[in-house]
Design an enzyme around this catalytic site. Sequence first.
Site, mmCIF file in Angstrom:
data_model
loop_
_atom_site.group_PDB
_atom_site.id
_atom_site.type_symbol
_atom_site.label_atom_id
_atom_site.label_comp_id
_atom_site.label_asym_id
_atom_site.label_seq_id
_atom_site.Cartn_x
_atom_site.Cartn_y
_atom_site.Cartn_z
ATOM 1 C CG ASP A 38 -12.678 -2.707 3.917
ATOM 2 O OD1 ASP A 38 -13.305 -2.137 3.009
ATOM 3 O OD2 ASP A 38 -11.503 -3.088 3.799
ATOM 4 C CG LEU A 87 -3.186 -1.913 6.212
ATOM 5 C CD1 LEU A 87 -3.250 -2.296 7.685
ATOM 6 C CD2 LEU A 87 -2.804 -3.119 5.386
ATOM 7 C CB ALA A 88 -9.047 2.210 5.715
ATOM 8 C CE1 TYR A 154 -3.520 6.073 -1.653
ATOM 9 C CE2 TYR A 154 -1.360 6.522 -2.599
ATOM 10 C CZ TYR A 154 -2.193 5.717 -1.841
ATOM 11 O OH TYR A 154 -1.697 4.575 -1.279
ATOM 12 C CG ASN A 183 4.927 0.366 -6.471
ATOM 13 O OD1 ASN A 183 5.408 1.391 -6.002
ATOM 14 N ND2 ASN A 183 4.031 0.374 -7.431
ATOM 15 C CB VAL A 198 1.791 -6.807 -10.566
ATOM 16 C CG1 VAL A 198 1.689 -8.313 -10.415
ATOM 17 C CG2 VAL A 198 3.256 -6.358 -10.560
HETATM 18 N N1 LIG Z 1 -0.557 -1.689 -2.597
HETATM 19 C C1 LIG Z 1 0.566 -0.981 -2.544
HETATM 20 O O1 LIG Z 1 1.432 -1.091 -3.403
HETATM 21 C C2 LIG Z 1 0.802 -0.025 -1.410
HETATM 22 C C3 LIG Z 1 2.014 0.667 -1.380
HETATM 23 C C4 LIG Z 1 2.240 1.571 -0.335
HETATM 24 C C5 LIG Z 1 1.304 1.754 0.639
HETATM 25 N N2 LIG Z 1 0.135 1.081 0.584
HETATM 26 C C6 LIG Z 1 -0.839 1.332 1.637
HETATM 27 O O2 LIG Z 1 -1.242 0.111 2.197
HETATM 28 C C7 LIG Z 1 -2.609 0.167 2.585
HETATM 29 C C8 LIG Z 1 -3.374 -0.977 1.972
HETATM 30 O O3 LIG Z 1 -3.272 -0.869 0.559
HETATM 31 P P1 LIG Z 1 -3.931 -1.943 -0.408
HETATM 32 O O4 LIG Z 1 -3.082 -2.009 -1.606
HETATM 33 O O5 LIG Z 1 -4.242 -3.177 0.338
HETATM 34 O O6 LIG Z 1 -5.256 -1.194 -0.808
HETATM 35 P P2 LIG Z 1 -6.747 -1.765 -1.008
HETATM 36 O O7 LIG Z 1 -7.480 -0.736 -1.799
HETATM 37 O O8 LIG Z 1 -6.721 -3.152 -1.497
HETATM 38 O O9 LIG Z 1 -7.267 -1.773 0.497
HETATM 39 C C9 LIG Z 1 -7.761 -0.627 1.124
HETATM 40 C C10 LIG Z 1 -9.037 -1.021 1.818
HETATM 41 O O10 LIG Z 1 -9.571 0.140 2.470
HETATM 42 C C11 LIG Z 1 -10.993 0.113 2.317
HETATM 43 N N3 LIG Z 1 -11.497 1.458 2.535
HETATM 44 C C12 LIG Z 1 -11.519 2.529 1.690
HETATM 45 N N4 LIG Z 1 -12.027 3.604 2.310
HETATM 46 C C13 LIG Z 1 -12.332 3.218 3.573
HETATM 47 C C14 LIG Z 1 -12.850 3.891 4.710
HETATM 48 N N5 LIG Z 1 -13.178 5.182 4.661
HETATM 49 N N6 LIG Z 1 -13.024 3.190 5.846
HETATM 50 C C15 LIG Z 1 -12.708 1.867 5.913
HETATM 51 N N7 LIG Z 1 -12.214 1.185 4.860
HETATM 52 C C16 LIG Z 1 -12.012 1.853 3.724
HETATM 53 C C17 LIG Z 1 -11.182 -0.442 0.924
HETATM 54 O O11 LIG Z 1 -12.481 -0.965 0.750
HETATM 55 C C18 LIG Z 1 -10.117 -1.521 0.864
HETATM 56 O O12 LIG Z 1 -10.599 -2.750 1.330
HETATM 57 C C19 LIG Z 1 -3.108 1.540 2.151
HETATM 58 O O13 LIG Z 1 -3.099 2.414 3.251
HETATM 59 C C20 LIG Z 1 -2.104 1.985 1.115
HETATM 60 O O14 LIG Z 1 -1.978 3.380 1.065
HETATM 61 C C21 LIG Z 1 -0.145 0.200 -0.406
#
Ligand SMILES: NC(=O)c1ccc[n+]([C@@H]2O[C@H](COP(=O)([O-])OP(=O)(O)OC[C@H]3O[C@@H](n4cnc5c(N)ncnc54)[C@H](O)[C@@H]3O)[C@@H](O)[C@H]2O)c1
Length: 323
Positions: A38, A87-88, A154, A183, A198
């Site tokens: 991360d 997940l990043a 995005y 979401n 939220v």
């Molecule tokens: N939160 C949602 O509602 C949702 C919905 C659909 C999909 N997602 C997907 O789930 C995953 C996690 O989402 P989240 O809500 O926990 O997001 P988040 O922003 O909380 O977590 C993403 C993490 O990635 C890290 N990051 C960013 N760029 C990076 C890089 N280049 N290398 C390593 N780490 C990096 C960030 O510091 C962060 O900790 C994402 O891929 C997102 O697209 C989330």
Amino acid sequence: MSDLSGARILVTGGAGFIGSHLVDALLAGGSESVAVVDTFFLGREENLGAARERHGDALTVYREDAGDLGAMTAVCQAERPDVAFNLATKALLYSFFHPVGAFQVNVSIATALAELLRSGALRRLVHLSTSEVYGSARQISMNEEHPLLAETSYAAGKAAADLLLMSYVNMYAIDVVTVRPFNNYGPRQNDGAFAAIVPLTIRRLLEGSPPVVEGDGLQTRDFIYVQDTVAAIVALATLDGVSGQTLNLGSGRETAINEVVETLCDITGYAGEIERAPARVADVRRHRADVGRAEGLLGPVAPTGLRDGLERTYAWHAAAVGA
Ligand SMILES: NC(=O)c1ccc[n+]([C@@H]2O[C@H](COP(=O)([O-])OP(=O)(O)OC[C@H]3O[C@@H](n4cnc5c(N)ncnc54)[C@H](O)[C@@H]3O)[C@@H](O)[C@H]2O)c1
């Protein structure tokens, strides 16, 4: 692989919202080691506090860019992961400030992971895409064949990442399963810059400010509680024969933003005004997942009801600020 106990796991974005819950679940489930990669762009050390306290020896955190193939190769050599979860990302709202960066981060990470899978440094990947790749619903409910009509860079970057990984599945028979969560909400979701509805609403209620609804509030989303998403992706990682598949993860219910905000007001006993702000540009209008494919493999994927999940989320935020 029947479960992930004893497995070695890599989680990109593991210090973020969903990622940190995944890390907790993996360690509680007996994974031998969990390596988090991360950049801490939005990730937080405190999200990993519980994991460190309970399972510190099994957790290693790398402050690296998951899109840096050299750094990721070194991590894989050190960790020898059985399974990786991707997940990043940088938050959707970041794309309005840095559209190119928001696109590129999703593509560069997928590219690095595809190459690691091709070389055998990684064996299996659970890749988190997003429902945002579909854009606004052309039909309700939305199954995985819904056209990809990304409305933000995005989402365009996620769609490109999905296609890139699928092309490697076709060319090199790598092992990738893609999930498209709708979401998510729950404890630890970022309530600062780029916050979603939220945590943003909860923060304002806790500060004593009126909640804000952008547009008419009739735009809908399909909300899923974070621990339901985590349980589904952990279960998916243990299934054989799913490589190349794409699965929606949602509740199958459509909820207007007005209803979410009103439910949070009700939970907190807030009876004041709700501020109205202009509609956001490039905002998805309607979303409701068809989760038939995921449920066919995993059983019910969203057992947590919205009010129950919102109550738990509010309680977590309130405790975090000592309210
Ligand atoms: N939160 C949602 O509602 C949702 C919905 C659909 C999909 N997602 C997907 O789930 C995953 C996690 O989402 P989240 O809500 O926990 O997001 P988040 O922003 O909380 O977590 C993403 C993490 O990635 C890290 N990051 C960013 N760029 C990076 C890089 N280049 N290398 C390593 N780490 C990096 C960030 O510091 C962060 O900790 C994402 O891929 C997102 O697209 C989330």
